[in-house]
Design a protein around this motif. Structure first.
Motif, mmCIF file in Angstrom:
data_model
loop_
_atom_site.group_PDB
_atom_site.id
_atom_site.type_symbol
_atom_site.label_atom_id
_atom_site.label_comp_id
_atom_site.label_asym_id
_atom_site.label_seq_id
_atom_site.Cartn_x
_atom_site.Cartn_y
_atom_site.Cartn_z
ATOM 1 N N GLN A 181 -36.130 51.288 28.321
ATOM 2 C CA GLN A 181 -34.870 51.949 28.627
ATOM 3 C C GLN A 181 -35.023 53.435 28.932
ATOM 4 O OE1 GLN A 181 -35.774 51.056 25.525
ATOM 5 N NE2 GLN A 181 -35.105 52.577 24.057
ATOM 6 N N GLY A 182 -36.194 53.976 28.665
ATOM 7 C CA GLY A 182 -36.431 55.399 28.896
ATOM 8 C C GLY A 182 -36.093 56.216 27.657
ATOM 9 N N THR A 183 -36.745 57.351 27.543
ATOM 10 C CA THR A 183 -36.500 58.292 26.443
ATOM 11 C C THR A 183 -36.607 59.689 27.027
ATOM 12 O OG1 THR A 183 -38.819 58.578 25.798
ATOM 13 C CG2 THR A 183 -37.641 56.702 24.811
ATOM 14 N N ILE A 184 -36.555 60.663 26.164
ATOM 15 C CA ILE A 184 -36.706 62.045 26.625
ATOM 16 C C ILE A 184 -38.103 62.298 27.211
ATOM 17 C CG2 ILE A 184 -37.540 63.399 24.659
ATOM 18 C CD1 ILE A 184 -34.943 65.028 24.942
ATOM 19 N N GLN A 185 -39.104 61.520 26.745
ATOM 20 C CA GLN A 185 -40.475 61.696 27.221
ATOM 21 C C GLN A 185 -40.806 60.852 28.447
ATOM 22 O OE1 GLN A 185 -39.985 60.857 23.881
ATOM 23 N NE2 GLN A 185 -40.428 62.799 22.908
ATOM 24 N N GLY A 186 -40.121 59.741 28.666
ATOM 25 C CA GLY A 186 -40.503 58.841 29.747
ATOM 26 C C GLY A 186 -39.319 58.217 30.452
ATOM 27 N N ALA A 187 -39.516 57.882 31.697
ATOM 28 C CA ALA A 187 -38.467 57.317 32.548
ATOM 29 C C ALA A 187 -38.110 55.891 32.147
ATOM 30 C CB ALA A 187 -38.936 57.322 34.001
ATOM 31 N N ARG A 188 -36.924 55.459 32.566
ATOM 32 C CA ARG A 188 -36.521 54.052 32.441
ATOM 33 C C ARG A 188 -37.444 53.246 33.348
ATOM 34 N NH1 ARG A 188 -32.702 50.170 31.748
ATOM 35 N NH2 ARG A 188 -31.025 51.366 30.837
ATOM 36 N N ILE A 189 -38.049 52.203 32.797
ATOM 37 C CA ILE A 189 -38.926 51.339 33.593
ATOM 38 C C ILE A 189 -38.551 49.867 33.489
ATOM 39 C CG2 ILE A 189 -40.888 52.929 33.636
ATOM 40 C CD1 ILE A 189 -42.136 51.248 31.357
ATOM 41 N N CYS B 57 -46.899 52.066 25.241
ATOM 42 C CA CYS B 57 -45.958 52.326 26.341
ATOM 43 C C CYS B 57 -44.566 52.643 25.793
ATOM 44 C CB CYS B 57 -45.870 51.127 27.286
ATOM 45 S SG CYS B 57 -47.442 50.592 27.984
ATOM 46 N N TYR B 58 -44.201 51.947 24.703
ATOM 47 C CA TYR B 58 -42.881 52.116 24.088
ATOM 48 C C TYR B 58 -42.664 53.542 23.587
ATOM 49 C CZ TYR B 58 -45.023 52.268 19.498
ATOM 50 O OH TYR B 58 -45.773 52.654 18.422
ATOM 51 N N GLU B 59 -43.734 54.255 23.270
ATOM 52 C CA GLU B 59 -43.583 55.594 22.704
ATOM 53 C C GLU B 59 -42.850 56.536 23.648
ATOM 54 O OE1 GLU B 59 -47.452 56.928 21.451
ATOM 55 O OE2 GLU B 59 -47.720 55.191 20.165
ATOM 56 N N CYS B 60 -43.060 56.390 24.936
ATOM 57 C CA CYS B 60 -42.372 57.229 25.918
ATOM 58 C C CYS B 60 -41.230 56.499 26.624
ATOM 59 C CB CYS B 60 -43.355 57.740 26.971
ATOM 60 S SG CYS B 60 -44.604 58.856 26.305
ATOM 61 N N HIS B 61 -41.381 55.195 26.818
ATOM 62 C CA HIS B 61 -40.417 54.448 27.623
ATOM 63 C C HIS B 61 -39.433 53.632 26.806
ATOM 64 C CE1 HIS B 61 -42.529 55.585 31.258
ATOM 65 N NE2 HIS B 61 -43.661 55.216 30.692
ATOM 66 N N GLY B 62 -39.569 53.610 25.468
ATOM 67 C CA GLY B 62 -38.689 52.819 24.623
ATOM 68 C C GLY B 62 -39.131 51.358 24.585
ATOM 69 N N TYR B 63 -38.746 50.651 23.532
ATOM 70 C CA TYR B 63 -39.176 49.260 23.363
ATOM 71 C C TYR B 63 -38.665 48.334 24.459
ATOM 72 C CZ TYR B 63 -41.358 49.993 18.850
ATOM 73 O OH TYR B 63 -42.196 50.409 17.853
#
Length: 110
Positions: free
Chosen positions: A40-48, A31-37
């Protein structure tokens, strides 16, 4: 087994949540690969993190997501594991309001 039976019989039933297991599953399943550890969100995934959905809403979204996110069936992530991920994400602090970030205020004022 009793928890699963209760969950099936009582739609409002919530599983006990385990933050440490949620963190472990969040990392294990990528999950962290897109959403950050920290969610917090990244370019690939939303903040969750922290989640805006409740635990049941998160389960529904993970099972049938919109956009580019792949669906995670209950064979990949159990409802209990999603509840644990939810508990982990609930420990994340909310982002600061824009007005409290000086650099963003400087950019906005120009």
């Amino acid at each position: 087994m009793k928890k699963l039976l209760l969950a099936a019989l009582l739609p409002g039933f919530a599983f006990a949540q385990n933050v440490e297991n949620g963190k472990r599953v969040f990392v294990r399943d990528g999950c962290y690969e897109c959403h950050g550890y920290a969610g917090q969100g990244t370019i690939q995934g939303a903040r969750i993190g922290p989640p805006v959905l409740n635990a049941q809403g998160m389960i529904r979204y993970i099972r049938k997501p919109a956009g580019a996110m792949p669906a995670f069936t209950d064979k990949v992530l159990s409802d209990q594991e999603v509840n644990d991920i939810y508990a982990y994400l609930k420990t994340m602090p909310a982002p600061k309001p824009v007005k409290d970030i000086p650099l963003l205020n400087q950019i906005r004022d120009k």
